[in-house]
Motif scaffolding. Structure first.
Motif, short mmCIF file in Angstrom:
data_model
loop_
_atom_site.label_atom_id
_atom_site.label_comp_id
_atom_site.label_asym_id
_atom_site.label_seq_id
_atom_site.Cartn_x
_atom_site.Cartn_y
_atom_site.Cartn_z
N TYR A 71 0.84 -1.20 0.00
CA TYR A 71 0.00 0.00 0.00
C TYR A 71 0.88 1.24 0.00
O TYR A 71 1.84 1.33 0.75
CB TYR A 71 -0.90 -0.03 1.24
CG TYR A 71 -1.92 1.06 1.30
CD1 TYR A 71 -3.09 0.99 0.56
CD2 TYR A 71 -1.74 2.17 2.12
CE1 TYR A 71 -4.05 1.98 0.63
CE2 TYR A 71 -2.70 3.17 2.19
CZ TYR A 71 -3.84 3.07 1.44
OH TYR A 71 -4.80 4.04 1.50
N SER A 72 0.53 2.20 -0.84
CA SER A 72 1.25 3.47 -0.90
C SER A 72 0.53 4.48 -0.02
O SER A 72 -0.63 4.82 -0.27
CB SER A 72 1.30 3.97 -2.34
OG SER A 72 1.82 5.28 -2.38
N ASP A 73 1.21 4.97 1.02
CA ASP A 73 0.61 5.97 1.91
C ASP A 73 0.45 7.32 1.21
O ASP A 73 -0.48 8.06 1.48
CB ASP A 73 1.47 6.15 3.17
CG ASP A 73 1.31 4.99 4.13
OD1 ASP A 73 0.18 4.48 4.25
OD2 ASP A 73 2.31 4.60 4.76
N LYS A 74 1.37 7.63 0.32
CA LYS A 74 1.33 8.93 -0.37
C LYS A 74 0.11 9.05 -1.27
O LYS A 74 -0.60 10.05 -1.25
CB LYS A 74 2.60 9.12 -1.22
CG LYS A 74 3.86 9.22 -0.39
CD LYS A 74 5.08 9.27 -1.28
CE LYS A 74 6.34 9.17 -0.45
NZ LYS A 74 7.52 8.95 -1.27
N GLN A 75 -0.14 8.01 -2.09
CA GLN A 75 -1.23 8.09 -3.06
C GLN A 75 -2.47 7.31 -2.64
O GLN A 75 -3.45 7.25 -3.38
CB GLN A 75 -0.73 7.61 -4.42
CG GLN A 75 0.44 8.45 -4.89
CD GLN A 75 0.67 8.34 -6.37
OE1 GLN A 75 -0.03 7.63 -7.08
NE2 GLN A 75 1.67 9.06 -6.86
N LYS A 76 -2.43 6.67 -1.46
CA LYS A 76 -3.57 5.93 -0.90
C LYS A 76 -4.11 4.89 -1.87
O LYS A 76 -5.30 4.82 -2.15
CB LYS A 76 -4.70 6.90 -0.51
CG LYS A 76 -4.28 8.01 0.41
CD LYS A 76 -4.10 7.52 1.82
CE LYS A 76 -3.82 8.67 2.76
NZ LYS A 76 -2.72 8.45 3.65
N VAL A 77 -3.19 4.05 -2.40
CA VAL A 77 -3.60 3.04 -3.36
C VAL A 77 -2.77 1.77 -3.13
O VAL A 77 -1.60 1.84 -2.77
CB VAL A 77 -3.44 3.57 -4.81
CG1 VAL A 77 -2.00 3.81 -5.16
CG2 VAL A 77 -4.08 2.64 -5.81
N ALA A 78 -3.42 0.60 -3.30
CA ALA A 78 -2.72 -0.68 -3.21
C ALA A 78 -2.19 -1.05 -4.58
O ALA A 78 -2.81 -0.74 -5.60
CB ALA A 78 -3.65 -1.76 -2.70
N SER A 79 -1.03 -1.71 -4.60
CA SER A 79 -0.40 -2.01 -5.88
C SER A 79 0.37 -3.31 -5.80
O SER A 79 0.82 -3.72 -4.73
CB SER A 79 0.55 -0.88 -6.26
OG SER A 79 1.31 -1.22 -7.39
N ARG A 80 0.54 -3.94 -6.98
CA ARG A 80 1.41 -5.09 -7.06
C ARG A 80 2.85 -4.60 -6.99
O ARG A 80 3.13 -3.42 -7.18
CB ARG A 80 1.17 -5.85 -8.36
CG ARG A 80 -0.17 -6.53 -8.40
CD ARG A 80 -0.23 -7.56 -9.52
NE ARG A 80 0.25 -7.03 -10.78
CZ ARG A 80 -0.49 -6.82 -11.84
NH1 ARG A 80 -1.77 -7.09 -11.80
NH2 ARG A 80 0.01 -6.35 -12.95
N VAL A 81 3.75 -5.56 -6.79
CA VAL A 81 5.16 -5.19 -6.65
C VAL A 81 5.94 -5.78 -7.82
O VAL A 81 5.59 -6.84 -8.34
CB VAL A 81 5.72 -5.68 -5.30
CG1 VAL A 81 5.78 -7.18 -5.22
CG2 VAL A 81 7.09 -5.11 -5.02
N CYS A 82 6.95 -5.04 -8.28
CA CYS A 82 7.86 -5.57 -9.28
C CYS A 82 9.28 -5.31 -8.78
O CYS A 82 9.50 -4.50 -7.89
CB CYS A 82 7.62 -4.94 -10.65
SG CYS A 82 7.99 -3.21 -10.76
N TYR A 83 10.21 -6.01 -9.36
CA TYR A 83 11.60 -5.89 -8.94
C TYR A 83 12.38 -5.19 -10.04
O TYR A 83 12.25 -5.52 -11.22
CB TYR A 83 12.19 -7.27 -8.66
CG TYR A 83 11.49 -7.94 -7.49
CD1 TYR A 83 11.91 -7.74 -6.19
CD2 TYR A 83 10.38 -8.74 -7.69
CE1 TYR A 83 11.26 -8.33 -5.12
CE2 TYR A 83 9.72 -9.35 -6.64
CZ TYR A 83 10.18 -9.12 -5.35
OH TYR A 83 9.52 -9.70 -4.30
N THR A 84 13.18 -4.21 -9.66
CA THR A 84 13.97 -3.45 -10.62
C THR A 84 15.32 -3.15 -9.98
O THR A 84 15.56 -3.46 -8.81
CB THR A 84 13.23 -2.16 -11.03
OG1 THR A 84 13.98 -1.52 -12.04
CG2 THR A 84 13.07 -1.22 -9.86
N PHE A 85 16.19 -2.54 -10.74
CA PHE A 85 17.52 -2.20 -10.23
C PHE A 85 17.64 -0.70 -10.08
O PHE A 85 17.23 0.06 -10.96
CB PHE A 85 18.60 -2.74 -11.19
CG PHE A 85 18.68 -4.23 -11.19
CD1 PHE A 85 19.41 -4.91 -10.23
CD2 PHE A 85 17.99 -4.97 -12.14
CE1 PHE A 85 19.47 -6.29 -10.21
CE2 PHE A 85 18.04 -6.35 -12.14
CZ PHE A 85 18.79 -7.01 -11.17
#
Length: 115
Positions: free
Chosen positions: A83-97
């Motif tokens: 969950y993003s506190d800044k934008q108040k939205v739940a999201s999937r996660v991805c991996y990046t560098f």
């Protein structure tokens, strides 16, 4: 090697201790809380204020009164989303560098870096 007949175990989860998550399934659907404990062996997490269980404890000594204790029980990690506190939205996660070459977790909807 003998096969284990218990449920399938995972050793890497998309959530870690301290992450803010939103519950997406079950009786506590929609609640947002912090991950207090991650249990990778069973792929479960304990979230603050979610899946509360009540225990009645008998008095131990003479004259002492009993207690009612509520505590959080674990839920499966597939039932929570980051969950993003800044934008108040739940999201999937991805991996990046990152720029310095470290592998980091990023929210897909917002692009917010977690690690």
């Amino acid at each position: 090697m003998a096969k284990n007949n218990s449920t399938e175990t995972r050793y890497r989860m998309h959530v870690k201790k301290g992450d803010t998550v939103q519950v997406i399934a079950g009786s506590d659907k929609g609640k947002v809380g912090e991950v207090l404990q991650a249990i990778p062996k069973t792929s479960r997490v304990v979230v603050k204020g979610v899946n509360l269980r009540t225990r009645h404890i008998k008095p131990r000594q003479e004259g002492e009164s009993g207690q009612i204790v509520t505590s959080e029980a674990s839920i499966h990690s597939s039932n929570v989303m980051l969950y993003s506190d800044k934008q108040k939205v739940a999201s999937r996660v991805c991996y990046t560098f990152s720029e310095d070459g470290r592998k980091v977790r990023m929210l897909k909807k917002t692009g917010e870096i977690l690690d």
